[in-house]
Design a protein around this motif. Structure first.
Motif, PDB file in Angstrom:
ATOM      1  N   LEU A  14       0.836  -1.206   0.000  1.00 21.31           N
ATOM      2  CA  LEU A  14       0.000   0.000   0.000  1.00 21.31           C
ATOM      3  C   LEU A  14       0.870   1.255   0.000  1.00 21.31           C
ATOM      4  CD1 LEU A  14      -2.762   1.397   0.277  1.00 21.31           C
ATOM      5  CD2 LEU A  14      -2.514   1.157   2.772  1.00 21.31           C
ATOM      6  N   GLY A  15       1.867   1.297   0.871  1.00 27.72           N
ATOM      7  CA  GLY A  15       2.730   2.468   0.951  1.00 27.72           C
ATOM      8  C   GLY A  15       3.474   2.733  -0.333  1.00 27.72           C
ATOM      9  N   THR A  16       3.998   1.666  -0.947  1.00 24.15           N
ATOM     10  CA  THR A  16       4.734   1.843  -2.206  1.00 24.15           C
ATOM     11  C   THR A  16       3.794   2.271  -3.317  1.00 24.15           C
ATOM     12  OG1 THR A  16       6.210   0.057  -1.467  1.00 24.15           O
ATOM     13  CG2 THR A  16       6.450   0.816  -3.733  1.00 24.15           C
ATOM     14  N   ALA A  17       2.579   1.727  -3.312  1.00 24.86           N
ATOM     15  CA  ALA A  17       1.593   2.114  -4.332  1.00 24.86           C
ATOM     16  C   ALA A  17       1.254   3.594  -4.220  1.00 24.86           C
ATOM     17  CB  ALA A  17       0.330   1.270  -4.174  1.00 24.86           C
ATOM     18  N   ILE A  18       1.012   4.069  -2.999  1.00 23.82           N
ATOM     19  CA  ILE A  18       0.671   5.481  -2.824  1.00 23.82           C
ATOM     20  C   ILE A  18       1.858   6.370  -3.176  1.00 23.82           C
ATOM     21  CG2 ILE A  18      -0.006   7.238  -1.130  1.00 23.82           C
ATOM     22  CD1 ILE A  18      -1.545   5.028   0.346  1.00 23.82           C
ATOM     23  N   VAL A  95       5.157  -5.060  -6.623  1.00 21.12           N
ATOM     24  CA  VAL A  95       3.756  -5.173  -7.037  1.00 21.12           C
ATOM     25  C   VAL A  95       2.999  -3.890  -6.686  1.00 21.12           C
ATOM     26  CG1 VAL A  95       1.577  -6.388  -6.622  1.00 21.12           C
ATOM     27  CG2 VAL A  95       3.709  -7.682  -6.901  1.00 21.12           C
ATOM     28  N   GLY A  96       3.228  -3.392  -5.490  1.00 19.89           N
ATOM     29  CA  GLY A  96       2.560  -2.156  -5.075  1.00 19.89           C
ATOM     30  C   GLY A  96       2.954  -0.970  -5.934  1.00 19.89           C
ATOM     31  N   GLY A  97       4.240  -0.887  -6.282  1.00 26.53           N
ATOM     32  CA  GLY A  97       4.713   0.211  -7.120  1.00 26.53           C
ATOM     33  C   GLY A  97       4.059   0.214  -8.494  1.00 26.53           C
ATOM     34  N   ALA A 177      11.829   2.528  -9.607  1.00 21.52           N
ATOM     35  CA  ALA A 177      12.393   2.520 -10.955  1.00 21.52           C
ATOM     36  C   ALA A 177      11.623   1.550 -11.850  1.00 21.52           C
ATOM     37  CB  ALA A 177      13.868   2.146 -10.906  1.00 21.52           C
ATOM     38  N   ILE A 178      11.344   0.353 -11.333  1.00 16.29           N
ATOM     39  CA  ILE A 178      10.577  -0.633 -12.102  1.00 16.29           C
ATOM     40  C   ILE A 178       9.186  -0.095 -12.411  1.00 16.29           C
ATOM     41  CG2 ILE A 178       9.490  -2.914 -11.999  1.00 16.29           C
ATOM     42  CD1 ILE A 178      11.952  -3.797 -10.298  1.00 16.29           C
ATOM     43  N   ALA A 179       8.521   0.469 -11.403  1.00 20.35           N
ATOM     44  CA  ALA A 179       7.161   0.975 -11.592  1.00 20.35           C
ATOM     45  C   ALA A 179       7.112   2.102 -12.611  1.00 20.35           C
ATOM     46  CB  ALA A 179       6.598   1.448 -10.253  1.00 20.35           C
ATOM     47  N   ARG A 180       8.108   2.981 -12.591  1.00 17.98           N
ATOM     48  CA  ARG A 180       8.121   4.124 -13.504  1.00 17.98           C
ATOM     49  C   ARG A 180       8.429   3.715 -14.945  1.00 17.98           C
ATOM     50  NH1 ARG A 180      10.979   8.878  -9.910  1.00 17.98           N
ATOM     51  NH2 ARG A 180      10.965   9.981 -11.905  1.00 17.98           N
ATOM     52  N   ALA A 181       8.946   2.503 -15.129  1.00 19.99           N
ATOM     53  CA  ALA A 181       9.165   2.001 -16.489  1.00 19.99           C
ATOM     54  C   ALA A 181       7.842   1.731 -17.198  1.00 19.99           C
ATOM     55  CB  ALA A 181      10.002   0.723 -16.445  1.00 19.99           C
ATOM     56  N   PHE A 182       6.766   1.630 -16.417  1.00 17.67           N
ATOM     57  CA  PHE A 182       5.446   1.367 -16.990  1.00 17.67           C
ATOM     58  C   PHE A 182       4.645   2.652 -17.210  1.00 17.67           C
ATOM     59  CE2 PHE A 182       6.630  -2.679 -15.126  1.00 17.67           C
ATOM     60  CZ  PHE A 182       6.197  -3.594 -16.077  1.00 17.67           C
ATOM     61  N   SER A 183       5.340   3.793 -17.209  1.00 22.86           N
ATOM     62  CA  SER A 183       4.643   5.066 -17.422  1.00 22.86           C
ATOM     63  C   SER A 183       5.398   5.910 -18.445  1.00 22.86           C
ATOM     64  CB  SER A 183       4.548   5.839 -16.094  1.00 22.86           C
ATOM     65  OG  SER A 183       3.804   7.022 -16.279  1.00 22.86           O
ATOM     66  N   ASN A 184       4.784   6.111 -19.589  1.00 21.05           N
ATOM     67  CA  ASN A 184       5.404   6.933 -20.630  1.00 21.05           C
ATOM     68  C   ASN A 184       4.993   8.394 -20.425  1.00 21.05           C
ATOM     69  OD1 ASN A 184       6.988   7.458 -22.878  1.00 21.05           O
ATOM     70  ND2 ASN A 184       5.266   7.224 -24.289  1.00 21.05           N
ATOM     71  N   THR A 185       5.356   8.904 -19.238  1.00 18.20           N
ATOM     72  CA  THR A 185       4.994  10.263 -18.851  1.00 18.20           C
ATOM     73  C   THR A 185       6.240  10.985 -18.348  1.00 18.20           C
ATOM     74  OG1 THR A 185       4.496   9.636 -16.553  1.00 18.20           O
ATOM     75  CG2 THR A 185       2.691   9.472 -18.154  1.00 18.20           C
ATOM     76  N   PHE A 186       6.042  12.162 -17.785  1.00 22.28           N
ATOM     77  CA  PHE A 186       7.129  12.986 -17.258  1.00 22.28           C
ATOM     78  C   PHE A 186       8.028  12.213 -16.296  1.00 22.28           C
ATOM     79  CE2 PHE A 186       8.762  15.972 -14.054  1.00 22.28           C
ATOM     80  CZ  PHE A 186       9.316  16.970 -14.845  1.00 22.28           C
TER      81      PHE A 186
END
Length: 225
Positions: A14-18, A95-97, A177-186
């Motif tokens: 939950l914390g990593t997701a938020i 997973v949370g990220g 870093a892994i989570a942000r690889a799934f976002s083609n944004t800023f």
């Protein structure tokens, strides 16, 4: 108060997701509100530092508020987190990220699944991530040694600062870093660039652990003869 492993894992996820939702979501919002890159970075920085203060204060008592595989590795090596729990923590954080990235996309009505094309590579970026992770882990360990009650603010302020003095804008976190690889944004990072970031982050964390282990150790004075 001791919480069982299942609750600690939910807290880490939950914390990593938020945290990731705040990083990616504020990046999207900032990018929509201004064409000024510096102002957009500021709009990304403040929410990230602020949410860290909130998350560490509220979730820290449950799981320790690692939200970061590099931090979990350090605590496992220091034998302050059980080895079996450490691996589960890392899985929950990753997973949370990723869930946090998807949530940010959903809030801004973007395609949920994306692959970043934002190039972040080169010696400067890797050194920056080493420095960012080193500083984060050292801040945590020194804070625990001297001012445990101030950890939320110390970490939040450190990351706020590191956004601006590191060339990489201070990911300092393999799960992020892994989570942000799934976002083609800023806030995104090209998947090809993620492994080098993770290696640099882990090296920085281990160096901080080694230095803190020596620097923060109490010196035993010889008894006067």
């Amino acid at each position: 108060m001791k919480f069982d492993l299942s609750r600690r894992l939910v807290a880490e996820a939950l914390g990593t997701a938020i945290l990731v939702a705040a990083v990616v979501g504020s990046g999207i919002m900032a990018d929509r509100l201004t064409d000024d890159v510096a102002l957009a970075l500021l709009g990304n920085t403040v929410p990230t530092g602020a949410i860290l203060v909130v998350l560490i204060t509220t979730i820290g008592p449950i799981s320790g508020a690692h939200f970061n595989p590099a931090v979990t590795l350090v605590f496992a090596l220091r034998r302050e987190t059980e080895a079996s729990a450490a691996l589960a923590y890392v899985v929950a954080q990753i997973v949370g990220g990723i869930a946090g990235t998807f949530l940010a996309h959903a809030m801004f009505e973007l395609p949920i699944l994306q692959i970043s094309e934002n190039v972040r590579t080169g010696n400067g970026q890797w050194i920056a991530e080493l420095v960012a992770a080193f500083g984060l882990v050292f801040t945590i360990l020194a804070g625990l040694r001297f001012r445990g009650d101030a950890i939320p603010w110390l970490v939040g302020l450190y990351i706020t600062s590191a956004y601006w003095f590191t060339a990489s804008t201070s990911f300092a976190n393999p799960a992020v870093a892994i989570a942000r690889a799934f976002s083609n944004t800023f806030a995104g990072i090209r998947p090809l660039d993620v492994p080098a970031f993770i290696i640099a982050e882990l090296v920085g964390a281990l160096l901080a652990m080694a230095l803190a282990g020596w620097l923060l150790a109490e010196t035993k004075m010889r008894a006067a003869e």
